[in-house]
Structure formats: structure tokens, C-alpha cells
Motif scaffolding. Structure first.
Motif, PDB file in Angstrom:
ATOM      1  N   UNK A  60      62.524 -36.881 -47.312  1.00 32.95           N
ATOM      2  CA  UNK A  60      61.109 -36.593 -47.582  1.00 32.95           C
ATOM      3  C   UNK A  60      60.596 -35.535 -46.621  1.00 32.95           C
ATOM      4  N   UNK A  61      59.693 -34.716 -47.103  1.00 30.18           N
ATOM      5  CA  UNK A  61      58.930 -33.842 -46.201  1.00 30.18           C
ATOM      6  C   UNK A  61      57.659 -34.613 -45.864  1.00 30.18           C
ATOM      7  N   UNK A  62      57.544 -35.005 -44.618  1.00 32.52           N
ATOM      8  CA  UNK A  62      56.339 -35.733 -44.183  1.00 32.52           C
ATOM      9  C   UNK A  62      55.453 -34.792 -43.411  1.00 32.52           C
ATOM     10  N   UNK A  63      54.149 -34.939 -43.560  1.00 33.36           N
ATOM     11  CA  UNK A  63      53.257 -34.179 -42.684  1.00 33.36           C
ATOM     12  C   UNK A  63      52.071 -35.022 -42.262  1.00 33.36           C
ATOM     13  N   UNK A  64      51.680 -34.768 -41.037  1.00 29.93           N
ATOM     14  CA  UNK A  64      50.500 -35.398 -40.446  1.00 29.93           C
ATOM     15  C   UNK A  64      49.431 -34.317 -40.364  1.00 29.93           C
ATOM     16  N   UNK A  65      48.252 -34.654 -40.802  1.00 28.31           N
ATOM     17  CA  UNK A  65      47.188 -33.658 -40.748  1.00 28.31           C
ATOM     18  C   UNK A  65      45.962 -34.235 -40.056  1.00 28.31           C
ATOM     19  N   UNK A  66      45.412 -33.450 -39.126  1.00 29.63           N
ATOM     20  CA  UNK A  66      44.158 -33.866 -38.520  1.00 29.63           C
ATOM     21  C   UNK A  66      43.103 -32.792 -38.757  1.00 29.63           C
ATOM     22  N   UNK A  67      41.868 -33.116 -38.449  1.00 32.93           N
ATOM     23  CA  UNK A  67      40.768 -32.192 -38.609  1.00 32.93           C
ATOM     24  C   UNK A  67      40.387 -31.726 -37.215  1.00 32.93           C
ATOM     25  N   UNK A  68      40.365 -30.415 -37.024  1.00 29.52           N
ATOM     26  CA  UNK A  68      40.055 -29.879 -35.704  1.00 29.52           C
ATOM     27  C   UNK A  68      38.660 -29.270 -35.704  1.00 29.52           C
ATOM     28  N   UNK A  69      38.045 -29.289 -34.557  1.00 27.94           N
ATOM     29  CA  UNK A  69      36.741 -28.645 -34.396  1.00 27.94           C
ATOM     30  C   UNK A  69      36.804 -27.794 -33.130  1.00 27.94           C
ATOM     31  N   UNK A  70      36.277 -26.571 -33.230  1.00 28.52           N
ATOM     32  CA  UNK A  70      36.273 -25.652 -32.082  1.00 28.52           C
ATOM     33  C   UNK A  70      34.872 -25.645 -31.479  1.00 28.52           C
ATOM     34  N   UNK A  71      34.811 -25.850 -30.182  1.00 26.62           N
ATOM     35  CA  UNK A  71      33.518 -25.885 -29.494  1.00 26.62           C
ATOM     36  C   UNK A  71      33.584 -24.990 -28.261  1.00 26.62           C
ATOM     37  N   UNK A  72      32.428 -24.618 -27.768  1.00 24.71           N
ATOM     38  CA  UNK A  72      32.372 -23.870 -26.516  1.00 24.71           C
ATOM     39  C   UNK A  72      32.726 -24.793 -25.362  1.00 24.71           C
ATOM     40  N   UNK A  73      33.495 -24.283 -24.424  1.00 25.34           N
ATOM     41  CA  UNK A  73      33.848 -25.084 -23.256  1.00 25.34           C
ATOM     42  C   UNK A  73      32.600 -25.426 -22.447  1.00 25.34           C
ATOM     43  N   UNK A  74      31.609 -24.514 -22.485  1.00 29.71           N
ATOM     44  CA  UNK A  74      30.331 -24.751 -21.810  1.00 29.71           C
ATOM     45  C   UNK A  74      29.444 -25.595 -22.731  1.00 29.71           C
ATOM     46  N   UNK A  75      29.337 -26.883 -22.429  1.00 28.03           N
ATOM     47  CA  UNK A  75      28.655 -27.809 -23.345  1.00 28.03           C
ATOM     48  C   UNK A  75      27.165 -27.497 -23.483  1.00 28.03           C
ATOM     49  N   UNK A  76      26.528 -27.031 -22.407  1.00 30.08           N
ATOM     50  CA  UNK A  76      25.097 -26.716 -22.472  1.00 30.08           C
ATOM     51  C   UNK A  76      24.881 -25.563 -23.450  1.00 30.08           C
ATOM     52  N   UNK A  77      25.766 -24.543 -23.398  1.00 34.92           N
ATOM     53  CA  UNK A  77      25.669 -23.402 -24.299  1.00 34.92           C
ATOM     54  C   UNK A  77      25.950 -23.861 -25.742  1.00 34.92           C
ATOM     55  N   UNK A  83      21.475 -26.085 -31.680  1.00 29.73           N
ATOM     56  CA  UNK A  83      20.029 -26.197 -31.899  1.00 29.73           C
ATOM     57  C   UNK A  83      19.497 -24.931 -32.562  1.00 29.73           C
ATOM     58  N   UNK A  84      19.974 -23.750 -32.104  1.00 28.34           N
ATOM     59  CA  UNK A  84      19.535 -22.478 -32.677  1.00 28.34           C
ATOM     60  C   UNK A  84      19.963 -22.386 -34.142  1.00 28.34           C
ATOM     61  N   UNK A  85      21.188 -22.811 -34.460  1.00 30.68           N
ATOM     62  CA  UNK A  85      21.665 -22.785 -35.849  1.00 30.68           C
ATOM     63  C   UNK A  85      20.820 -23.703 -36.722  1.00 30.68           C
ATOM     64  N   UNK A  86      20.428 -24.871 -36.181  1.00 38.05           N
ATOM     65  CA  UNK A  86      19.601 -25.815 -36.945  1.00 38.05           C
ATOM     66  C   UNK A  86      18.247 -25.196 -37.246  1.00 38.05           C
ATOM     67  N   UNK A  87      17.648 -24.542 -36.222  1.00 37.20           N
ATOM     68  CA  UNK A  87      16.351 -23.904 -36.442  1.00 37.20           C
ATOM     69  C   UNK A  87      16.458 -22.824 -37.505  1.00 37.20           C
ATOM     70  N   UNK A  88      17.542 -22.039 -37.458  1.00 32.97           N
ATOM     71  CA  UNK A  88      17.740 -20.963 -38.427  1.00 32.97           C
ATOM     72  C   UNK A  88      17.906 -21.562 -39.824  1.00 32.97           C
ATOM     73  N   UNK A  89      18.646 -22.654 -39.911  1.00 32.12           N
ATOM     74  CA  UNK A  89      18.874 -23.307 -41.194  1.00 32.12           C
ATOM     75  C   UNK A  89      17.557 -23.809 -41.782  1.00 32.12           C
ATOM     76  N   UNK A  90      16.747 -24.453 -40.937  1.00 30.99           N
ATOM     77  CA  UNK A  90      15.453 -24.979 -41.387  1.00 30.99           C
ATOM     78  C   UNK A  90      14.567 -23.834 -41.857  1.00 30.99           C
ATOM     79  N   UNK A  91      14.563 -22.736 -41.082  1.00 28.60           N
ATOM     80  CA  UNK A  91      13.740 -21.579 -41.432  1.00 28.60           C
ATOM     81  C   UNK A  91      14.189 -20.994 -42.773  1.00 28.60           C
ATOM     82  N   UNK A  92      15.503 -20.892 -42.982  1.00 29.43           N
ATOM     83  CA  UNK A  92      16.032 -20.320 -44.224  1.00 29.43           C
ATOM     84  C   UNK A  92      15.689 -21.234 -45.404  1.00 29.43           C
ATOM     85  N   UNK A  93      15.822 -22.543 -45.172  1.00 27.63           N
ATOM     86  CA  UNK A  93      15.540 -23.528 -46.214  1.00 27.63           C
ATOM     87  C   UNK A  93      14.073 -23.439 -46.640  1.00 27.63           C
TER      88      UNK A  93
END
Ligand SMILES: [Zn+2]
Length: 107
Positions: A60-77, A83-93
């Protein structure tokens, strides 16, 4: 402008709300059997072994798959950008809503 350019470090993490899924495909040339993706690896492997017990197909060919997320190493940034993306989304909506209202009124 050099002063506004900054070196940004990123990190890649396993997504916190995802599980590692197992899938498998039988490699017998005349077989199209596949294991549907499952997060229950023990059950998945049992299902693969049952396929072997029923058919004699053992590779069998087996594969394991996970979901990855990329974030800034600087958590405050990272928080600031989310937050800025959310504001932009709300404004666009809101702008799209206004455009929709306009379309309804003019028709
Ligand atoms: Zn098979």
C-alpha cells in the motif's frame, strides 16, 4: 525606503484544530481500493489489514497529512496583522452591503 523595511521571521506550525489524517491506496495493479482519510490511525491500519486478508494484496501507499499554518515569529506583530485584516474584511463587507442596497433601490 530602507527604514520601513524590516526582516520578518515566519514559523510553520501544525494547525491547532486539525488532526493528522491517514490515507492509503492499494498498489496491486488490478485494484483501485483506497482507504478513506481518517484520523483514527489504528482503525485505518486495521482496515488496510482487512483488505489484505480479503484479497491477498499486501502493498500500500500510505500517507499522513496534516494541516499547517504559517505565522509570524513575532506574536505581537501577528496579532496586529490579524486585527488589521479583520478590520479590512469588515470594511469591505460593509461596502459590499452598501453596494447591494444601492442595486436593490435602483432596480
Ligand atoms: Zn487491493
Amino acid at each position: 525606503m530602507r527604514a520601513s523595511m524590516r526582516f520578518v521571521r515566519w514559523e510553520i506550525l501544525g494547525h491547532p484544530s486539525s488532526e493528522v489524517t491517514l490515507t492509503a491506496r492499494c498498489l496491486d495493479p488490478d485494484c483501485r481500493w483506497e482507504l478513506a482519510p481518517t484520523g483514527d490511525h489504528r482503525m485505518g491500519n486495521d482496515t488496510i489489514m482487512r483488505h489484505t486478508a480479503c484479497t491477498g494484496h499486501a502493498t500500500f501507499a500510505r500517507s499522513m497529512q496534516d494541516l499547517a499554518v504559517v505565522v509570524l515569529a513575532d506574536r505581537a506583530e501577528q496579532e496586529r496583522r490579524v486585527a488589521a485584516n479583520k478590520r479590512e474584511y469588515v470594511a469591505r463587507y460593509a461596502a459590499e452591503d452598501a453596494a447591494d442596497d444601492h442595486a436593490h433601490h435602483s432596480s
